[in-house]
Design a protein around this motif. Structure first.
Motif: not given
Length: 339
Positions: A40-55, A214-224
């Protein structure tokens, strides 16, 4: 969801593989609970780092980091400029000036969106130049086009500040008529810049186009994903809290959106307009405009022109500031020009 997983696995396959392998090793020696925690810690770190790749998409299209279309392709007079920002990275810019009386014309500082480079926006900029009769300073963020570094939220804010500091040093433009323009991600950068105390009274006008709250607002709209509603703010690596910041803006503001924007809901433009702290503000919803082609709508340039006509001049008590900046020799030490 599939697109997001594909990007993460493609860009971060080494880290992903290491995380999975480590989880198996820990499971073998320490059991399921410890292995699950490591996973879980590893996946959390990956998802956190991947946010730049998605934006940020500076390599879309693939040659965007090595080839930047020049204003001369549109028969626009220009200077190709590189400045060194506060972090030591060289940032690439184009200054496109009117051929006559450029020091009496408004100057727009142009912040582009999250993909490609500034050269891909020259068709739009050519329209600004010819139809609005203004100068334009096009800014290429770190990690985009020919600029050094890698994009991140703090870095883009610093690049914007460096660009505005640069144009304030020029004596061949009217520094009392600086327009800050941003589209999509560039709008969030523009809002942050103009909301800052040291700049809010020195910018003549702000124009934002198809910009999110905001990006958090956009994340909710795009990812649902419903779970994102409960996700703490610190879990978002990039926030761009434009709705919160725009309430601090006193600069005359024009909010533009296309009625058919399929990426950023036009309702977000309405929210930004309502929350904006400026007395002089306007909302322009252009029928038929999409996220990337609102500038092709019939009333696009005329809407901006009508707004600028009604923008009052800057207060006279800030004029001495511009004289002080132009006389400060230390503020020029980091500038590198390439004509």
């Amino acid at each position: 969801m599939y697109h997001i997983l594909r990007i993460i696995l493609y860009k971060l396959w080494v880290v992903s593989t290491f995380t999975l392998f480590s989880s198996f090793i820990v499971f073998w020696f320490y059991g399921f609970v410890t292995a699950f925690a490591v996973f879980i810690l590893g996946i959390s770190g990956i998802l956190y780092s991947a946010q730049d790749l998605l934006l940020y998409y500076p390599n879309d299209p693939p040659d965007s980091r090595v080839f930047v279309l020049q204003p001369s392709n549109y028969k626009l007079p220009y200077e190709s400029i590189k400045i060194k920002n506060k972090d030591g990275f060289k940032i690439h810019m184009f200054l496109i000036k009117q051929t006559s009386n450029s020091n009496h014309k408004p100057t727009m500082v142009f912040f582009h969106g999250n993909a490609g480079n500034m050269g891909q926006r020259l068709s739009n900029v050519s329209g600004f130049y010819h139809k609005l009769n203004i100068n334009i300073l096009m800014v290429e963020y770190r990690g985009y086009g020919l600029s050094e570094g890698a994009p991140n939220e703090r870095g883009l804010y610093i690049d914007a500040q460096s660009a505005i500091d640069y144009i304030m040093q020029r004596t061949d433009v009217d520094r009392t008529k600086i327009i800050v323009f941003g589209r999509s991600l560039g709008g969030a950068v523009a809002i942050d810049l103009v909301s800052r105390l040291e700049y809010r009274n020195k910018i003549w006008a702000l124009v934002v186009e198809n910009t999110f709250t905001s990006i958090p607002d956009m994340a909710q709209i795009i990812l649902k994903w419903n779970c994102l509603t409960w996700l703490p703010q610190f879990c978002h690596k990039n926030k761009y809290m434009s709705l919160k910041k725009i309430g601090q803006i006193l600069t005359p503001t024009l909010v533009i959106c296309g009625s058919n924007d399929a990426l950023v809901p036009p309702a977000m433009a309405q929210e930004l307009y309502v929350r904006c702290g400026a007395v002089c503000k306007k909302l322009a919803v252009l029928p038929g405009g999409g996220h990337d082609d609102t500038w092709t709508c019939r009333d696009y340039y005329s809407s901006i022109q009508q707004f600028l006509v009604n923008v009052p001049p800057l207060p006279e008590d800030i004029i001495p500031f511009f004289d002080d900046v132009s006389k400060d020799p230390t503020s020029r030490n980091t500038l590198v020009h390439t004509v």
